[in-house]
Design an enzyme around this catalytic site. Sequence first.
Site, PDB file in Angstrom:
ATOM      1  N   LYS A 286       0.827  -1.217   0.000  1.00  0.00           N
ATOM      2  CA  LYS A 286       0.000   0.000   0.000  1.00  0.00           C
ATOM      3  C   LYS A 286       0.859   1.264   0.000  1.00  0.00           C
ATOM      4  CE  LYS A 286      -4.459  -1.551   1.651  1.00  0.00           C
ATOM      5  NZ  LYS A 286      -5.514  -1.405   2.660  1.00  0.00           N
TER       6      LYS A 286
ATOM      7  N   LYS B 139      -3.600 -11.167  -7.057  1.00  0.00           N
ATOM      8  CA  LYS B 139      -4.889 -11.589  -6.501  1.00  0.00           C
ATOM      9  C   LYS B 139      -6.025 -10.712  -7.050  1.00  0.00           C
ATOM     10  CE  LYS B 139      -5.168  -8.625  -2.482  1.00  0.00           C
ATOM     11  NZ  LYS B 139      -5.472  -8.348  -1.121  1.00  0.00           N
TER      12      LYS B 139
ATOM     13  N   LYS C 292     -10.695  -5.885  -4.960  1.00  0.00           N
ATOM     14  CA  LYS C 292     -11.843  -4.998  -5.198  1.00  0.00           C
ATOM     15  C   LYS C 292     -11.417  -3.573  -5.535  1.00  0.00           C
ATOM     16  CE  LYS C 292     -13.202  -5.323  -0.286  1.00  0.00           C
ATOM     17  NZ  LYS C 292     -11.993  -5.050   0.441  1.00  0.00           N
TER      18      LYS C 292
END
Length: 327
Positions: free
Chosen positions: A112, A194, A197
Amino acid sequence: MQKTIFSGIQPTAIPTLGNYLGALGNWVSLSKEHRCIYSIVDMHAITVRQDPETLRRRIREVYALVLACGLDHDNTVLYVQSHVPAHAELCWILNNFAMFGELGRMTQFKEKSAKHADNINAGLFTYPVLQTADILLYGAGIVPIGEDQKQHLELARNIAIRFNGVYGDVFTVPEPVIPKMGARIMSLADPSHKMDKSDPNPAGYISMLDDKDTIIQRCKRAVTDSGGEVRYDPAEKPGVSNLMTIYALCTGQELEAVGRAFEGQGYGAFKTAVGEAVDSVLSPVRTKAAGLLEDPDALGALIAGGAERAKAAAAPVLQKVRDVIGL
Ligand code: TYM
């Protein structure tokens, strides 16, 4: 003895098929036999900038979607994290038991930070401590998660053990439950990552609110190899293997049976069948969620009820923590 189960999901976007197959499905099956507490973790979501109106809407949408997966609201505590101030309080206390070095080693923090280089804030850094507080606050022994949360769970266990080492058996040390199949559903556009969303490329995921046409289209366009054999081999054929996992989970079949069923058929027919199978699983959830969202007052009452029950469930552990540390 009945164990307490805890897990959470961020309302940063509509959950994906990956969230469903990796976690939410397990949430529902565990809820049939255990005391389950599930949270829409909006305080985790604000470690990345959110538009306030969108966040408000998403919290309700994700609440409705999680409920629509098949949870019984009377027998499960489903609540919004920010409605229970005990999370923030325990997080602050646990910050004093989490080491700078171990937080810096968290893969999600590194990822992140790279993605939001202009906003590497302290919340992003202590994010896993808030997650630890979520779990320990309810004395949860089992935490159903996907593969990507494993490292955070190990940290939660270490913090619990460290705290207990100083103050006695205050916290239950939690165990992760990670499904054997579906723990890491991959992106349809890039099977080396992966399904996420928050992926800026919508071709990578299927959202739980996507309609049938979109689902079929995404599956048809899923990146696969140049061969044509439906065979499970994650190293050589990551795209096809991912679709096989999705199909197996959506139809309740073994991977070998899926391989046999599509032998000699090529990718076209297989991909359409995957899309159909995904839609047959998601469509009842979608319909139920839409029903819940149509009545904002009734949904608001469910959310308020969840908050009251979560507050009551969190109070004893927090009180004990305050007592033992001398506050
Ligand atoms: P979040 O919101 O990213 O994801 C919710 C759950 O879905 C799982 N998951 C996946 N499983 C399989 N394949 C995928 N592609 C996939 N993507 C996501 C995640 O592993 C997770 O179980 N930090 C957590 C939320 C959280 C939490 C907690 C979880 C906050 N407090 C306490 C457990 C216990 C997160 O961001 O999940």
